[in-house]
Design a protein around this motif. Structure first.
Motif, PDB file in Angstrom:
ATOM      1  N   GLU A   1      25.098  95.644  32.680  1.00 29.10           N
ATOM      2  CA  GLU A   1      23.881  95.683  33.496  1.00 29.10           C
ATOM      3  C   GLU A   1      24.033  96.688  34.638  1.00 29.10           C
ATOM      4  O   GLU A   1      23.108  97.447  34.944  1.00 29.10           O
ATOM      5  CB  GLU A   1      23.572  94.299  34.053  1.00 29.10           C
ATOM      6  CG  GLU A   1      22.247  94.256  34.805  1.00 29.10           C
ATOM      7  CD  GLU A   1      21.937  92.873  35.343  1.00 29.10           C
ATOM      8  OE1 GLU A   1      20.833  92.710  35.908  1.00 29.10           O
ATOM      9  OE2 GLU A   1      22.788  91.971  35.233  1.00 29.10           O
ATOM     10  N   GLN A   2      25.202  96.694  35.267  1.00 30.42           N
ATOM     11  CA  GLN A   2      25.473  97.656  36.338  1.00 30.42           C
ATOM     12  C   GLN A   2      25.325  99.085  35.815  1.00 30.42           C
ATOM     13  O   GLN A   2      24.723  99.952  36.464  1.00 30.42           O
ATOM     14  CB  GLN A   2      26.887  97.427  36.873  1.00 30.42           C
ATOM     15  CG  GLN A   2      27.308  98.329  38.009  1.00 30.42           C
ATOM     16  CD  GLN A   2      28.796  98.189  38.270  1.00 30.42           C
ATOM     17  OE1 GLN A   2      29.608  98.761  37.559  1.00 30.42           O
ATOM     18  NE2 GLN A   2      29.152  97.409  39.284  1.00 30.42           N
TER      19      GLN A   2
ATOM     20  N   ARG B   1      21.000  96.907  41.024  1.00 30.05           N
ATOM     21  CA  ARG B   1      19.664  96.388  40.736  1.00 30.05           C
ATOM     22  C   ARG B   1      18.801  96.394  41.997  1.00 30.05           C
ATOM     23  O   ARG B   1      17.626  96.776  41.972  1.00 30.05           O
ATOM     24  CB  ARG B   1      19.761  94.966  40.183  1.00 30.05           C
ATOM     25  CG  ARG B   1      18.434  94.444  39.631  1.00 30.05           C
ATOM     26  CD  ARG B   1      18.471  92.952  39.332  1.00 30.05           C
ATOM     27  NE  ARG B   1      19.650  92.577  38.578  1.00 30.05           N
ATOM     28  CZ  ARG B   1      20.484  91.609  38.960  1.00 30.05           C
ATOM     29  NH1 ARG B   1      20.283  90.959  40.095  1.00 30.05           N
ATOM     30  NH2 ARG B   1      21.529  91.297  38.225  1.00 30.05           N
TER      31      ARG B   1
ATOM     32  N   PHE C   1      17.710  99.875  42.831  1.00 27.53           N
ATOM     33  CA  PHE C   1      16.620 100.282  41.942  1.00 27.53           C
ATOM     34  C   PHE C   1      15.284  99.743  42.452  1.00 27.53           C
ATOM     35  O   PHE C   1      14.288 100.477  42.524  1.00 27.53           O
ATOM     36  CB  PHE C   1      16.888  99.772  40.524  1.00 27.53           C
ATOM     37  CG  PHE C   1      15.795 100.087  39.542  1.00 27.53           C
ATOM     38  CD1 PHE C   1      15.784 101.299  38.866  1.00 27.53           C
ATOM     39  CD2 PHE C   1      14.787  99.176  39.294  1.00 27.53           C
ATOM     40  CE1 PHE C   1      14.770 101.592  37.962  1.00 27.53           C
ATOM     41  CE2 PHE C   1      13.770  99.465  38.401  1.00 27.53           C
ATOM     42  CZ  PHE C   1      13.763 100.674  37.734  1.00 27.53           C
TER      43      PHE C   1
ATOM     44  N   TYR D   1      21.586 100.076  35.089  1.00 25.57           N
ATOM     45  CA  TYR D   1      20.847 100.413  36.306  1.00 25.57           C
ATOM     46  C   TYR D   1      21.358 101.712  36.914  1.00 25.57           C
ATOM     47  O   TYR D   1      20.587 102.451  37.547  1.00 25.57           O
ATOM     48  CB  TYR D   1      20.909  99.264  37.309  1.00 25.57           C
ATOM     49  CG  TYR D   1      19.867  98.207  37.024  1.00 25.57           C
ATOM     50  CD1 TYR D   1      18.534  98.422  37.360  1.00 25.57           C
ATOM     51  CD2 TYR D   1      20.205  97.016  36.392  1.00 25.57           C
ATOM     52  CE1 TYR D   1      17.567  97.474  37.072  1.00 25.57           C
ATOM     53  CE2 TYR D   1      19.242  96.061  36.105  1.00 25.57           C
ATOM     54  CZ  TYR D   1      17.918  96.299  36.450  1.00 25.57           C
ATOM     55  OH  TYR D   1      16.953  95.364  36.155  1.00 25.57           O
TER      56      TYR D   1
END
Length: 399
Positions: A347-348, A112, A115, A351
């Protein structure tokens, strides 16, 4: 063990110093990866087979080669090194379990943070099709992605409704909302959440990423007084569609057919705290029976943005639909379920897909600018195939 008379290297060669994935390591250099790993507190306390930097690159490679087994992706990280004689050490391909534990140790935070650090709008003044009268055209939209059917994912993300059986979807789903540059398809802001969280709620968290000089397009589901005020407060201009039942009184008619009006919060019963907008109404030839399409914009002067131009420009909003299609269908694979079994891994992984997509779009933009071509005319699928073919070979060389 070194032989008698052999000089031992002063510093042991590390795999993490040799990994290079061409496009990916050019977009996300090792020094930057190390910085975000340190910032997020994910630096390992002891030497491991899978140090944090290697795991970051593994996640990126996993999202580039979607559908490949863990061990196969791990081999791709170093496939060219032995062939080129640039890696003399011994590195056993980790087991699936070891890779899963390494991903869990890393967590989503470094991806995240990477990003946020790297993913920006990429269009330059020379980019064809990215601007409207000096404004950078961007759009917001959302989608859902199926995730692994595990109790942890089910509890965290929830499932969509269904008209069959238990009235629930086959898989839990993560919701993803993005801000993307229409001309280049570069995603520069994103938010994830449970599928029970509305797109508009996640979109609210992205509004601070807007800047003066941008023109944000959005469909009719995003318009609310508070959201409009917050988005306009960033200095960006707005062009959003309005639902057919919205009340927009005509305050002043303009020569181009548009008119000045005001919008109010539903709680403002006396209508004393309105926001000035300009309304553009039009119909699409051959679809007149569907009724007029109504747009509202912060650009109040018709000289700066004639109604006919805005009507044509709004349909650039579909570019963000193309962005989501690139990620979901072509990069991830049609009907492929994200492999992560826990919410942090999901979530990892999301992203990771966004980072890889941005790296690909950067390369495509560079190629388009060098040839004076609109980036939309370049094939994302073909570019993805080229990069996938070249990564094993490029792994042997510094990018």
């Amino acid at each position: 063990m070194p032989r008698a008379g052999q000089v031992k290297p002063p510093v042991e060669e590390r795999l993490s110093d040799r990994i290079a994935l061409g496009v990916l390591t050019r977009a996300f250099p090792a020094e930057l990866v190390d910085e975000v790993v340190a910032e997020t507190g994910r630096v390992e306390c002891r030497s491991r087979l899978l140090p944090a930097r290697v795991v970051v690159y593994f996640v990126l490679a996993m999202c580039l080669f979607s559908g490949q087994a863990y061990e196969e992706v791990a081999r791709l990280l170093t496939e060219g090194l032995a062939w080129a004689g640039r890696w003399r050490g011994r590195w056993d391909v980790p087991s699936t379990g070891a890779i899963s534990r390494a991903r869990a140790r890393l967590g989503p935070e470094p991806l995240r943070a990477l990003f946020v650090r790297v993913c920006r709008p990429v269009a330059t003044p020379d980019t064809v099709g990215a601007w409207y009268r000096g404004r950078r055209v961007v759009a917001v939209d959302g989608t859902t992605l199926d995730v692994a059917d595990t109790p942890a994912n089910d509890a965290f993300f929830g499932r969509p409704g269904s008209g069959r059986g238990e009235k629930k979807g086959a898989f839990p789903q993560v919701r993803l909302v993005v801000l993307a540059e229409c001309g280049t398809h570069a995603v520069f802001a994103a938010a994830t959440g449970a599928c029970t969280v509305a797109e508009t709620v996640l979109a609210d968290t992205l509004l601070p990423r807007l800047q003066q000089g941008m023109l944000l397009l959005a469909d009719r589901n995003f318009l609310s007084f508070d959201r409009w005020k917050a988005a306009a407060g960033t200095g960006a201009d707005l062009l959003w569609r309005v639902k057919s039942n919205a009340v927009l009184p005509v305050c002043e008619q303009y020569a181009d057919g548009s008119y000045r009006s005001e919008i109010y919060a539903a709680r403002d019963k006396r209508r004393v705290h309105g926001q000035l907008v300009r309304v553009v109404e039009y119909t699409i030839a051959g679809h007149e029976e569907a009724g007029p399409i109504r747009l509202v914009t912060t650009i109040l002067d018709p000289e700066q943005a004639p109604a006919q131009e805005l009507a044509a420009l709004y349909h650039e909003r579909w570019e963000v639909e193309g962005v989501l299609d690139e990620i979901k269908v072509h990069q991830r694979g049609a009907d492929v379920v994200l492999r992560s079994r826990y919410p942090e891994g999901v979530e990892q992984e999301v992203y990771g897909f966004l980072l890889v997509h941005h790296a690909l779009r950067q390369v495509m933009h560079q190629a388009a600018v060098e040839t004076g071509t609109d980036p939309d005319r370049l094939s994302f699928t073909r570019s993805l195939r080229v990069v996938r073919r070249q990564v094993p070979a490029q792994a042997a060389f510094s990018p």
